[in-house]
Design a protein around this motif. Structure first.
Motif, short mmCIF file in Angstrom:
data_model
loop_
_atom_site.label_atom_id
_atom_site.label_comp_id
_atom_site.label_asym_id
_atom_site.label_seq_id
_atom_site.Cartn_x
_atom_site.Cartn_y
_atom_site.Cartn_z
N SER A 189 1.76 6.36 -6.88
CA SER A 189 0.57 7.22 -7.32
C SER A 189 0.92 8.61 -7.35
O SER A 189 0.32 9.44 -7.99
CB SER A 189 -0.69 7.05 -6.18
OG SER A 189 -0.96 5.73 -6.38
N VAL A 222 0.27 0.38 -11.42
CA VAL A 222 -0.41 1.33 -10.80
C VAL A 222 -0.83 2.13 -12.39
O VAL A 222 -0.24 2.37 -13.07
CB VAL A 222 0.39 2.52 -10.02
CG1 VAL A 222 -0.51 3.64 -9.73
CG2 VAL A 222 0.86 1.82 -8.61
N ASP A 253 5.36 1.12 -12.99
CA ASP A 253 5.82 -0.06 -12.10
C ASP A 253 5.81 0.49 -10.69
O ASP A 253 5.70 1.83 -10.36
CB ASP A 253 7.01 -1.04 -12.53
CG ASP A 253 8.15 -0.17 -12.67
OD1 ASP A 253 8.22 1.02 -12.04
OD2 ASP A 253 9.41 -0.55 -13.20
N LEU A 254 6.25 -0.27 -9.91
CA LEU A 254 6.39 0.23 -8.45
C LEU A 254 7.77 1.11 -8.12
O LEU A 254 7.91 1.37 -6.95
CB LEU A 254 6.36 -0.98 -7.29
CG LEU A 254 4.80 -1.50 -7.15
CD1 LEU A 254 4.92 -2.42 -6.19
CD2 LEU A 254 3.79 -0.66 -6.98
N THR A 290 3.16 -5.80 -9.74
CA THR A 290 2.10 -5.01 -9.54
C THR A 290 2.24 -3.59 -10.12
O THR A 290 3.51 -3.05 -10.34
CB THR A 290 2.16 -4.53 -7.87
OG1 THR A 290 1.89 -5.75 -7.09
CG2 THR A 290 0.85 -3.65 -7.46
N ASP A 308 0.97 -1.13 -0.07
CA ASP A 308 -0.07 0.02 0.00
C ASP A 308 0.78 1.12 -0.03
O ASP A 308 0.62 2.09 -0.69
CB ASP A 308 -0.94 -0.14 1.23
CG ASP A 308 -2.00 -1.03 0.98
OD1 ASP A 308 -2.22 -1.43 0.03
OD2 ASP A 308 -2.73 -1.34 1.94
N VAL A 346 -6.84 6.54 -9.64
CA VAL A 346 -5.54 5.64 -9.47
C VAL A 346 -6.21 4.23 -9.31
O VAL A 346 -7.19 4.06 -8.84
CB VAL A 346 -4.82 6.08 -8.31
CG1 VAL A 346 -3.58 4.87 -8.07
CG2 VAL A 346 -4.14 7.58 -8.42
N GLN A 361 3.83 1.65 -1.09
CA GLN A 361 4.85 1.58 -2.48
C GLN A 361 3.67 2.20 -3.43
O GLN A 361 4.02 2.97 -4.42
CB GLN A 361 5.13 0.45 -2.96
CG GLN A 361 6.63 -0.06 -2.25
CD GLN A 361 6.97 -1.21 -2.57
OE1 GLN A 361 6.24 -2.38 -2.63
NE2 GLN A 361 7.99 -1.52 -3.15
N VAL A 362 2.35 1.59 -3.39
CA VAL A 362 1.25 2.06 -4.41
C VAL A 362 0.85 3.71 -4.16
O VAL A 362 0.84 4.27 -5.29
CB VAL A 362 0.03 1.15 -4.34
CG1 VAL A 362 -1.02 1.78 -4.97
CG2 VAL A 362 0.38 -0.04 -5.04
N GLN A 389 -4.83 0.18 -9.29
CA GLN A 389 -3.85 -1.01 -8.90
C GLN A 389 -4.14 -2.24 -9.50
O GLN A 389 -5.24 -2.53 -9.42
CB GLN A 389 -3.67 -1.25 -7.57
CG GLN A 389 -2.63 -2.13 -7.01
CD GLN A 389 -2.45 -2.37 -5.35
OE1 GLN A 389 -2.97 -1.61 -4.77
NE2 GLN A 389 -2.13 -3.61 -5.07
#
Length: 181
Positions: free
Chosen positions: A35, A122, A157-158, A120, A28, A129, A30-31, A131
């Motif tokens: 974002s 985004v 990407d992350l 993962t 979360d 946003v 990282q996302v 995921q």
């Protein structure tokens, strides 16, 4: 004859020793961080009537952005609200690279490497946003784009690196955009 030796032992001052506590970074976190990068890179293309005609990400240090637009006169509105007249730096049948007529600098989105199933991603679609997870490196990016995105939306990407951009419902991979950066 007596020889004495003194062995000195250096012990650091306890006040100088700092304990580093490990920080757990969740998915979360990282996302959310990616974002912020993505949302801070969304540029609006405005026509003469100040109507938004396209969206797209900043792709270079000098504020270049990618979108699909017809020839004409445009302004770019950056995330901080500032507007600058734009020139079309280059164009293909699929997309146009626009450049602001200013030296304003922004953090660019760099092309992603090692896109693999299970990673993962985004999706930045305007102010929204999403995921997702890459299920198949050759098709999932496209299906995510077509399902939840709008023209000018892009995948990261992350690490915050650009995977590709949706241009007129066609997924344009970062590898095709790279020569224009």
């Amino acid at each position: 004859r007596v020889v004495e030796r003194t062995i000195e032992r250096v012990v650091p001052d306890a006040s100088l020793i700092k304990t580093v506590e490990p920080k757990i970074i969740t998915l979360d976190d990282q996302v959310a961080e990616v974002s912020d990068i993505g949302l801070g890179s969304v540029v609006k293309v405005l026509n003469d009537e100040n109507t938004v005609v396209a969206l797209g990400p900043i792709i270079s240090k000098n504020g270049k952005m990618i979108a699909h637009i017809a020839p004409g006169t445009y302004k770019l509105q950056y995330p901080d609200g500032q507007r600058y007249p734009a020139t079309i730096a280059s164009s293909t049948d699929t997309f146009s690279i626009l450049l602001p007529t200013t030296d304003k600098k922004f953090v660019p989105l760099t092309p992603a490497k090692n896109i693999k199933a299970g990673k993962t991603v985004v999706l930045i679609a305007g102010d929204n946003v999403f995921q997702g997870i890459i299920q198949n490196a050759s098709t999932t990016a496209t299906s995510i784009e077509q399902t939840k995105s709008t023209n000018g939306s892009f995948l990261l990407d992350l690490t915050g690196s650009l995977i590709g951009v949706n241009i007129n419902n066609t997924f344009v991979p970062a590898s095709i955009i790279t020569p224009y950066i």
